[in-house]
Design an enzyme around this catalytic site. Structure first.
Site, PDB file in Angstrom:
ATOM      1  N   TYR A 164      32.829  48.491  37.799  1.00 26.70           N
ATOM      2  CA  TYR A 164      33.200  47.078  37.614  1.00 26.70           C
ATOM      3  C   TYR A 164      34.086  46.923  36.374  1.00 26.70           C
ATOM      4  O   TYR A 164      35.123  46.248  36.412  1.00 26.70           O
ATOM      5  CB  TYR A 164      31.939  46.210  37.491  1.00 26.70           C
ATOM      6  CG  TYR A 164      32.256  44.756  37.248  1.00 26.70           C
ATOM      7  CD1 TYR A 164      32.831  43.973  38.248  1.00 26.70           C
ATOM      8  CD2 TYR A 164      32.017  44.160  36.010  1.00 26.70           C
ATOM      9  CE1 TYR A 164      33.147  42.635  38.030  1.00 26.70           C
ATOM     10  CE2 TYR A 164      32.325  42.822  35.776  1.00 26.70           C
ATOM     11  CZ  TYR A 164      32.902  42.068  36.787  1.00 26.70           C
ATOM     12  OH  TYR A 164      33.215  40.753  36.557  1.00 26.70           O
ATOM     13  N   LYS A 168      38.045  45.585  36.033  1.00 24.19           N
ATOM     14  CA  LYS A 168      38.501  44.460  35.217  1.00 24.19           C
ATOM     15  C   LYS A 168      39.507  44.925  34.146  1.00 24.19           C
ATOM     16  O   LYS A 168      40.383  44.149  33.748  1.00 24.19           O
ATOM     17  CB  LYS A 168      37.303  43.724  34.612  1.00 24.19           C
ATOM     18  CG  LYS A 168      36.485  42.961  35.653  1.00 24.19           C
ATOM     19  CD  LYS A 168      37.303  41.834  36.303  1.00 24.19           C
ATOM     20  CE  LYS A 168      36.528  41.036  37.331  1.00 24.19           C
ATOM     21  NZ  LYS A 168      37.267  39.889  37.871  1.00 24.19           N
TER      22      LYS A 168
HETATM   23  P1  NDP Z   1      30.245  34.314  42.627  1.00 27.04           P
HETATM   24  O1  NDP Z   1      29.573  35.446  43.307  1.00 27.04           O
HETATM   25  O2  NDP Z   1      29.488  33.042  42.454  1.00 27.04           O
HETATM   26  O3  NDP Z   1      31.639  33.993  43.332  1.00 27.04           O
HETATM   27  C1  NDP Z   1      32.499  35.002  43.770  1.00 27.04           C
HETATM   28  C2  NDP Z   1      33.471  34.446  44.771  1.00 27.04           C
HETATM   29  O4  NDP Z   1      34.331  35.496  45.200  1.00 27.04           O
HETATM   30  C3  NDP Z   1      32.796  33.872  45.988  1.00 27.04           C
HETATM   31  O5  NDP Z   1      33.421  32.661  46.332  1.00 27.04           O
HETATM   32  C4  NDP Z   1      33.037  34.923  47.050  1.00 27.04           C
HETATM   33  O6  NDP Z   1      33.156  34.279  48.305  1.00 27.04           O
HETATM   34  C5  NDP Z   1      34.364  35.492  46.613  1.00 27.04           C
HETATM   35  N1  NDP Z   1      34.629  36.817  47.133  1.00 27.04           N
HETATM   36  C6  NDP Z   1      33.927  37.956  46.952  1.00 27.04           C
HETATM   37  N2  NDP Z   1      34.481  38.962  47.643  1.00 27.04           N
HETATM   38  C7  NDP Z   1      35.553  38.447  48.300  1.00 27.04           C
HETATM   39  C8  NDP Z   1      36.519  38.967  49.184  1.00 27.04           C
HETATM   40  N3  NDP Z   1      36.519  40.257  49.560  1.00 27.04           N
HETATM   41  N4  NDP Z   1      37.484  38.144  49.655  1.00 27.04           N
HETATM   42  C9  NDP Z   1      37.501  36.851  49.299  1.00 27.04           C
HETATM   43  N5  NDP Z   1      36.619  36.288  48.471  1.00 27.04           N
HETATM   44  C10 NDP Z   1      35.651  37.087  47.984  1.00 27.04           C
HETATM   45  O7  NDP Z   1      30.681  34.902  41.211  1.00 27.04           O
HETATM   46  P2  NDP Z   1      31.589  34.304  40.013  1.00 27.04           P
HETATM   47  O8  NDP Z   1      31.998  32.926  40.286  1.00 27.04           O
HETATM   48  O9  NDP Z   1      30.858  34.608  38.778  1.00 27.04           O
HETATM   49  O10 NDP Z   1      32.841  35.287  40.092  1.00 27.04           O
HETATM   50  C11 NDP Z   1      34.182  34.829  40.095  1.00 27.04           C
HETATM   51  C12 NDP Z   1      35.035  35.787  39.265  1.00 27.04           C
HETATM   52  O11 NDP Z   1      34.605  35.721  37.916  1.00 27.04           O
HETATM   53  C13 NDP Z   1      34.926  37.247  39.674  1.00 27.04           C
HETATM   54  O12 NDP Z   1      36.210  37.834  39.634  1.00 27.04           O
HETATM   55  C14 NDP Z   1      34.036  37.853  38.590  1.00 27.04           C
HETATM   56  O13 NDP Z   1      34.272  39.211  38.409  1.00 27.04           O
HETATM   57  C15 NDP Z   1      34.470  37.034  37.394  1.00 27.04           C
HETATM   58  N6  NDP Z   1      33.567  37.007  36.266  1.00 27.04           N
HETATM   59  C16 NDP Z   1      32.283  36.568  36.405  1.00 27.04           C
HETATM   60  C17 NDP Z   1      31.441  36.549  35.295  1.00 27.04           C
HETATM   61  C18 NDP Z   1      30.024  36.136  35.394  1.00 27.04           C
HETATM   62  O14 NDP Z   1      29.243  36.416  34.453  1.00 27.04           O
HETATM   63  N7  NDP Z   1      29.597  35.464  36.434  1.00 27.04           N
HETATM   64  C19 NDP Z   1      31.927  36.928  33.971  1.00 27.04           C
HETATM   65  C20 NDP Z   1      33.296  37.379  33.946  1.00 27.04           C
HETATM   66  C21 NDP Z   1      34.066  37.396  35.051  1.00 27.04           C
HETATM   67  P3  NDP Z   1      32.681  34.886  49.727  1.00 27.04           P
HETATM   68  O15 NDP Z   1      31.415  35.626  49.480  1.00 27.04           O
HETATM   69  O16 NDP Z   1      32.514  33.647  50.561  1.00 27.04           O
HETATM   70  O17 NDP Z   1      33.813  35.730  50.162  1.00 27.04           O
HETATM   71  C1  8X3 Z   2      30.799  39.629  34.215  1.00 27.54           C
HETATM   72  C2  8X3 Z   2      30.347  39.846  32.837  1.00 27.54           C
HETATM   73  O1  8X3 Z   2      29.389  41.600  31.289  1.00 27.54           O
HETATM   74  O2  8X3 Z   2      28.036  40.898  33.183  1.00 27.54           O
HETATM   75  O3  8X3 Z   2      32.134  39.999  34.378  1.00 27.54           O
HETATM   76  O4  8X3 Z   2      29.918  42.325  33.505  1.00 27.54           O
HETATM   77  S1  8X3 Z   2      29.371  41.247  32.716  1.00 27.54           S
END
Ligand code: NDP
Ligand code: 8X3
Length: 264
Positions: A164, A168
């Site tokens: 992961y 990123k």
């Molecule tokens: P969620 O799991 O709540 O949301 C992720 C979204 O991505 C969902 O809408 C999911 O929709 C979609 N998704 C996953 N795989 C696919 C795919 N193959 N095609 C299209 N859509 C996809 O997580 P977050 O909102 O937290 O994540 C959003 C972004 O933020 C990600 O890139 C994550 O890495 C990043 N992030 C998150 C952090 C955290 O702590 N939560 C911290 C830092 C970054 P569906 O399943 O319907 O396809």
């Molecule tokens: C999500 C934040 O630190 O849990 O991108 O990987 S961490």
């Protein structure tokens, strides 16, 4: 702040978490004149998000599309299948992404490695390649915004996150190159890196195990999707000459991927 009036915004991963919050925040900011294209794999969930938006912002037009960003062929068809009135995209929010498990490198399953890279990296790149021609056809070498959701994990790799974190870091590297490559245009390349946000992220990480996911947030107060959504919309709503190039956002208890203060 009506700079977003009439804009067409495309968000990947808009069915949950940060992406869903971002859709709602754009709609709240520009309730009378905005077009939103919301994509994810779960179409029914997207339809519910669209309904929620129509409840808060009557003038926002929403188009939902089932799109798996890890499928290059689906992305290929996506732009040509857009209805005419949604084709002139102004802002692409590359948000779709996921993590699978906490295994250390010797044990990580090949399928998990592939799904993380194909979603977080090649999916984001393919979306960018699909949308850039729309931006580059505009005057002054092109205009439009690409907002990539990276992570603290791309800046500070941690144990149990090798793949992961690598995905990123790849997003970060790709984003920085792109900003340099497009320097002669008015296209803005923006990266927003959240720390800990409570979304479905950890539920997905632990294969649907909600108890395990809940433990991640015990004793801390994580960010919400809305917190990051506000930053995304802020970046998109700046004057065109202002590029919020690179932003790291933590909750108060966090100072690095692995430095957190937990109340016991
Ligand atoms: P969620 O799991 O709540 O949301 C992720 C979204 O991505 C969902 O809408 C999911 O929709 C979609 N998704 C996953 N795989 C696919 C795919 N193959 N095609 C299209 N859509 C996809 O997580 P977050 O909102 O937290 O994540 C959003 C972004 O933020 C990600 O890139 C994550 O890495 C990043 N992030 C998150 C952090 C955290 O702590 N939560 C911290 C830092 C970054 P569906 O399943 O319907 O396809
Ligand atoms: C999500 C934040 O630190 O849990 O991108 O990987 S961490």
């Amino acid at each position: 702040a009506k700079r977003l009036a009439g804009k067409t915004i495309l968000i990947t991963g808009a069915s949950s978490g940060i992406g869903k919050s971002t859709a709602l925040e754009f709609a709240r900011t520009q309730p009378d004149d905005l077009k939103l294209i919301l994509t994810a794999r779960r179409l029914e969930t997207l339809q519910e998000v669209a309904k929620e938006i129509s409840g808060v912002a009557k003038g926002v037009k929403v188009h939902v599309v089932k799109l798996d960003v890890s499928s290059v062929s689906e992305i290929g068809q996506f732009v040509s299948n857009l209805p005419e009135e949604f084709k002139q995209i102004d802002v692409l929010v590359n948000n779709a992404g996921l993590v699978k498990g906490v295994d250390k490198a010797p044990e990580i399953k090949q399928d998990d490695i592939n799904v993380m890279f194909q979603t977080n990296v090649t999916g984001l790149i393919a979306m960018t390649q699909a949308i850039l021609p729309i931006f580059l056809a505009r005057p002054d070498g092109g205009r439009g915004d690409i907002i990539n959701i990276g992570s603290i994990a791309g800046r500070e790799p941690y144990q149990g996150g090798s793949i992961y974190c690598a995905t990123k870091a790849a997003v970060r590297s790709f984003t920085d190159s792109l900003r340099k490559e497009l320097i002669a245009s008015r296209v803005r390349i923006i990266e927003i890196d959240p720390g800990q946000v409570e979304t479905e992220f950890s539920v997905v990480r632990f294969g649907g195990d909600k108890e395990k996911a809940k433990k991640v947030y015990e004793g801390v107060e994580p960010l919400t999707g809305d917190d990051i959504a506000e930053v995304v919309v802020f970046a998109a709503a700046r004057r065109e000459n202002v590029v919020i190039a690179d932003t790291l956002v933590f909750p108060n208890h966090q100072a690095a991927a692995t430095v957190m203060h937990r109340k016991s």
